[in-house]
Design a protein around this motif. Sequence first.
Motif, PDB file in Angstrom:
ATOM      1  N   CYS A  18      64.960  29.435   9.924  1.00 32.34           N
ATOM      2  CA  CYS A  18      64.497  29.952   8.641  1.00 32.34           C
ATOM      3  C   CYS A  18      64.738  31.458   8.571  1.00 32.34           C
ATOM      4  N   ASP A  24      66.334  29.710  -0.586  1.00 33.30           N
ATOM      5  CA  ASP A  24      66.405  28.294  -0.205  1.00 33.30           C
ATOM      6  C   ASP A  24      65.264  27.930   0.751  1.00 33.30           C
ATOM      7  N   CYS A  25      64.907  28.864   1.632  1.00 36.41           N
ATOM      8  CA  CYS A  25      63.781  28.604   2.542  1.00 36.41           C
ATOM      9  C   CYS A  25      62.476  28.526   1.753  1.00 36.41           C
ATOM     10  N   ALA A  28      62.123  25.205   0.410  1.00 36.03           N
ATOM     11  CA  ALA A  28      61.839  24.214   1.453  1.00 36.03           C
ATOM     12  C   ALA A  28      60.356  24.170   1.828  1.00 36.03           C
ATOM     13  N   ASP A  31      58.507  20.891   1.229  1.00 34.79           N
ATOM     14  CA  ASP A  31      58.829  19.862   2.218  1.00 34.79           C
ATOM     15  C   ASP A  31      58.079  20.110   3.524  1.00 34.79           C
ATOM     16  N   THR A 140      67.838  25.353   8.164  1.00 38.11           N
ATOM     17  CA  THR A 140      68.482  24.304   8.946  1.00 38.11           C
ATOM     18  C   THR A 140      67.408  23.691   9.826  1.00 38.11           C
ATOM     19  N   TYR A 141      67.391  22.373   9.881  1.00 31.95           N
ATOM     20  CA  TYR A 141      66.393  21.664  10.687  1.00 31.95           C
ATOM     21  C   TYR A 141      67.092  21.006  11.868  1.00 31.95           C
ATOM     22  N   GLY A 150      69.969  22.536   5.323  1.00 32.33           N
ATOM     23  CA  GLY A 150      69.338  22.597   4.008  1.00 32.33           C
ATOM     24  C   GLY A 150      69.816  23.765   3.175  1.00 32.33           C
ATOM     25  N   SER A 153      72.093  21.960   0.295  1.00 29.78           N
ATOM     26  CA  SER A 153      71.241  21.127  -0.546  1.00 29.78           C
ATOM     27  C   SER A 153      70.109  20.582   0.315  1.00 29.78           C
ATOM     28  N   GLN A 154      68.915  20.552  -0.262  1.00 32.99           N
ATOM     29  CA  GLN A 154      67.780  20.031   0.489  1.00 32.99           C
ATOM     30  C   GLN A 154      67.444  18.604   0.080  1.00 32.99           C
ATOM     31  N   LEU A 157      66.538  15.624   2.580  1.00 36.27           N
ATOM     32  CA  LEU A 157      66.304  16.115   3.946  1.00 36.27           C
ATOM     33  C   LEU A 157      64.928  15.719   4.473  1.00 36.27           C
ATOM     34  N   ARG A 158      63.900  15.879   3.633  1.00 38.55           N
ATOM     35  CA  ARG A 158      62.562  15.534   4.111  1.00 38.55           C
ATOM     36  C   ARG A 158      62.506  14.056   4.494  1.00 38.55           C
TER      37      ARG A 158
END
Length: 175
Positions: A18, A24-25, A28, A31, A140-141, A150, A153-154, A157-158
């Motif tokens: 992050c 974008d974070c 997120a 999520d 990024t996860y 992510g 696009s997220q 993702l969750r």
Amino acid sequence: MSDSSPARPTAPVLDVWCELQCPDCRSALDDLRALRERYGDRLELRLRHFPLEKHKHAFAAAQAAEEAAEQGQAWPYVEAVLGRVQELDRKGEPFLVEVAGELGLDAEEFDTALIDGRHILIVDADQAEGKAIGVTGTPTYVIDGERLDGGKSQEGLRERVEEIVDRLLAEQQQA
């Protein structure tokens, strides 16, 4: 006398690469909140720093997040800063100290930590590890060896993270 109670399995770990100046974070966050709510302490969410050069306050923000962690308030601090990315853009480091004060943290210690750079090595190590495993953007996860990007696009993702966590938890119960 030895404790013969069965060892509690360790929770699956979700590394969240992050950056606290990243819009974008910020998106997120919902999520991440949902994952924390759903799994509680059955999932360890681990904040990993990946400050991007295009955001001039991101490196300082990562250091500030480490200071918040040291003071026991990592996620509340991260959420507070991400929720106000535009203010961080405008105000820079003084904003990081301001947020610490709003959360009842030792703002003076934040200021000192940003000056003396006591958390730089942690941030540098996270960034180096991220680059080594192929992180190019945030969020990024990484969970169970799988990297989910992510930054582009997220969407979905969750759900993908939940599938992996559910599988890992089920495997733990069978063991």
